[in-house]
Motif scaffolding. Structure first.
Motif, PDB file in Angstrom:
ATOM      1  N   UNK A   1      32.446  34.823  31.396  1.00  0.00           N
ATOM      2  CA  UNK A   1      32.499  35.767  32.346  1.00  0.00           C
ATOM      3  C   UNK A   1      33.987  36.137  32.848  1.00  0.00           C
ATOM      4  N   UNK A   2      34.498  37.244  32.725  1.00  0.00           N
ATOM      5  CA  UNK A   2      35.895  37.843  32.939  1.00  0.00           C
ATOM      6  C   UNK A   2      36.036  37.477  34.395  1.00  0.00           C
ATOM      7  N   UNK A   3      37.247  37.168  35.035  1.00  0.00           N
ATOM      8  CA  UNK A   3      37.714  36.906  36.402  1.00  0.00           C
ATOM      9  C   UNK A   3      37.171  38.333  37.222  1.00  0.00           C
ATOM     10  N   UNK A   4      37.452  39.457  36.728  1.00  0.00           N
ATOM     11  CA  UNK A   4      37.229  40.630  37.524  1.00  0.00           C
ATOM     12  C   UNK A   4      35.745  40.758  37.780  1.00  0.00           C
ATOM     13  N   UNK A   5      35.114  40.417  36.835  1.00  0.00           N
ATOM     14  CA  UNK A   5      33.752  40.654  36.891  1.00  0.00           C
ATOM     15  C   UNK A   5      32.920  39.708  38.245  1.00  0.00           C
ATOM     16  N   UNK A   6      33.311  38.380  38.112  1.00  0.00           N
ATOM     17  CA  UNK A   6      33.067  37.619  39.277  1.00  0.00           C
ATOM     18  C   UNK A   6      33.522  38.048  40.506  1.00  0.00           C
TER      19      UNK A   6
END
Lengths: 263, 143
Positions: A202-207
């Motif tokens: 899961x990419x950082x921006x998504x979290x």
């Protein structure tokens, strides 16, 4: 029985700062009665939710959670009445409205504390009781509850509005950015026990967008609600309301992040 | 002991803790609590709708007059019969002798809630007994 004692202790530990706050005694009588009633009504589902995610004991059914929520409120009310009487804040010559208002208001933080007492001060060692990993909605709920608990500590004081007066627009924006950053760092970067490692896929921006940003929006809404309940928004301009929400959102954000760590 | 990651789809494989159900005693306590909660809510709602928000109506009365090392102390009782709380209530007391004011004193009551009473005191150097003592609430602010 020991559970009840623990709940009483929890109610005292978490509500003492508010039991010893002058503004809270005053709000007990000048707070709008309908807003106080709404606050009490909303406390019940929040307590039921907290009971699901920790609470007094592992529960089988939702009705057991409801029972716990009600018991905890009674204990918090008793703890508040007892302490306020000892402090000499409840005296003869006060109207029933004043006495009921003072105790009812203190019941809210007290019952939170009593409910948390089990999950934080519980007798059995951590890990013996497997915690259910909360779902996405569960995480959002926990953030809201954490924000509510911490902002409830601060919202009654005069300082919230005073700080908002003293801050320039740029400082408000800065505070909002800092709150967001701290919220994210608390859970993902600082590696506290209970913190979450971001799954690699899961990419950082998504979290950040799904949890931290949404979480901060919840924090701001909770701040606004708390300010409104305590009549801090009445007659205030839009800029002042936003500014006060951001100020109150700072402790709220810390509370939201800690709730995800602790519960 | 690191709790499982919140986002992992984690089927709880460990030993399930025994789920406790609620005992009859706890249900009784829960029922009482529910009743108390309902009573508090009804009280607040009824109060909100039945009580007209009439302005504060403060009446002052002398409770006791005692001597102090510096003179005399008049303890007064302030009753607010109105439907709203008053903050910073200024209370003044005048001692008159044959129509002329010979001494005045003032006190402030921080908060005077609706339908409640608070007490305060005024110091005088002359003995209020035998003189005309006139107590008056001068003003307040909304809390």
């Amino acid at each position: 029985m020991r559970g009840l004692g623990r709940a009483f202790a929890g109610a005292l530990i978490f509500a003492l700062p508010m039991l010893m706050t002058m503004e809270m005694w005053r709000l007990g009588f000048y707070m709008q009665p309908l807003r106080l009633a709404l606050l009490l009504v909303l406390t019940v589902p929040v307590l039921v939710g907290l009971s699901r995610f920790g609470g007094m004991r592992p529960t089988a059914h939702l009705r057991d959670d409801l029972a716990d929520a009600l018991v905890v409120m009674l204990i918090a009310a008793l703890a508040a009445a007892f302490t306020l009487y000892l402090f000499g804040i409840l005296t003869p010559g006060m109207s029933p409205r004043e006495v009921v208002g003072k105790i009812a208001l203190q019941t809210v933080p007290g019952s939170f504390g009593a409910m948390l007492a089990r999950s934080q001060l519980g007798g059995e060692p951590e890990g013996e009781r497997e915690k259910q990993a909360p779902t996405y909605w569960g995480e959002l709920f926990l953030m809201g509850a954490g924000a509510l608990f911490l902002s409830f500590n601060m919202a009654p004081t005069e300082e919230m509005v005073l700080i908002a007066y003293k801050m320039s627009a740029w400082q408000s924006v800065g505070l909002a950015v800092v709150s967001l950053g701290l919220m994210h760092a608390f859970v993902y970067a600082l590696d506290f026990r209970g913190g979450s490692a971001r799954p690699a896929e899961i990419p950082a921006w998504s979290v950040f967008a799904r949890l931290t940003l949404v979480g901060y929006a919840i924090v701001l809404s909770v701040s606004l609600f708390t300010l409104w309940v305590f009549s801090r928004t009445d007659g205030a301009g839009l800029q002042e309301i936003i500014s006060a929400s951001i100020v109150l959102g700072f402790p709220g954000a810390i509370g939201a992040a800690s709730a995800r760590l602790l519960l | 002991m690191r709790p499982s990651d919140a986002h992992a789809q984690d089927a709880s494989g460990g030993a399930e803790p025994a789920l406790e159900s609620t005992s009859p005693v706890e249900w009784v306590i829960a029922g009482l609590s529910g009743l108390l909660l309902a009573a508090t809510l009804s009280y607040m709602v009824i109060f909100a709708f039945s009580e007209p928000r009439t302005p504060p109506a403060v009446t002052l009365s002398v409770a006791t007059v005692t001597t102090t090392p510096g003179g005399y102390l008049v303890v007064f009782r302030a009753d607010n019969a109105g439907g709203a709380a008053a903050a910073g209530v200024q209370v003044s007391g005048e001692l008159r002798e044959g129509g002329t004011v010979v001494e005045t004193s003032q006190a402030t009551i921080d908060y005077l809630p609706q339908r409640s009473e608070r007490r305060g005191g005024l110091f005088f150097t002359r003995n209020p007994e035998g003189l005309d003592l006139n107590l008056r609430a001068e003003g307040y602010s909304e809390p």
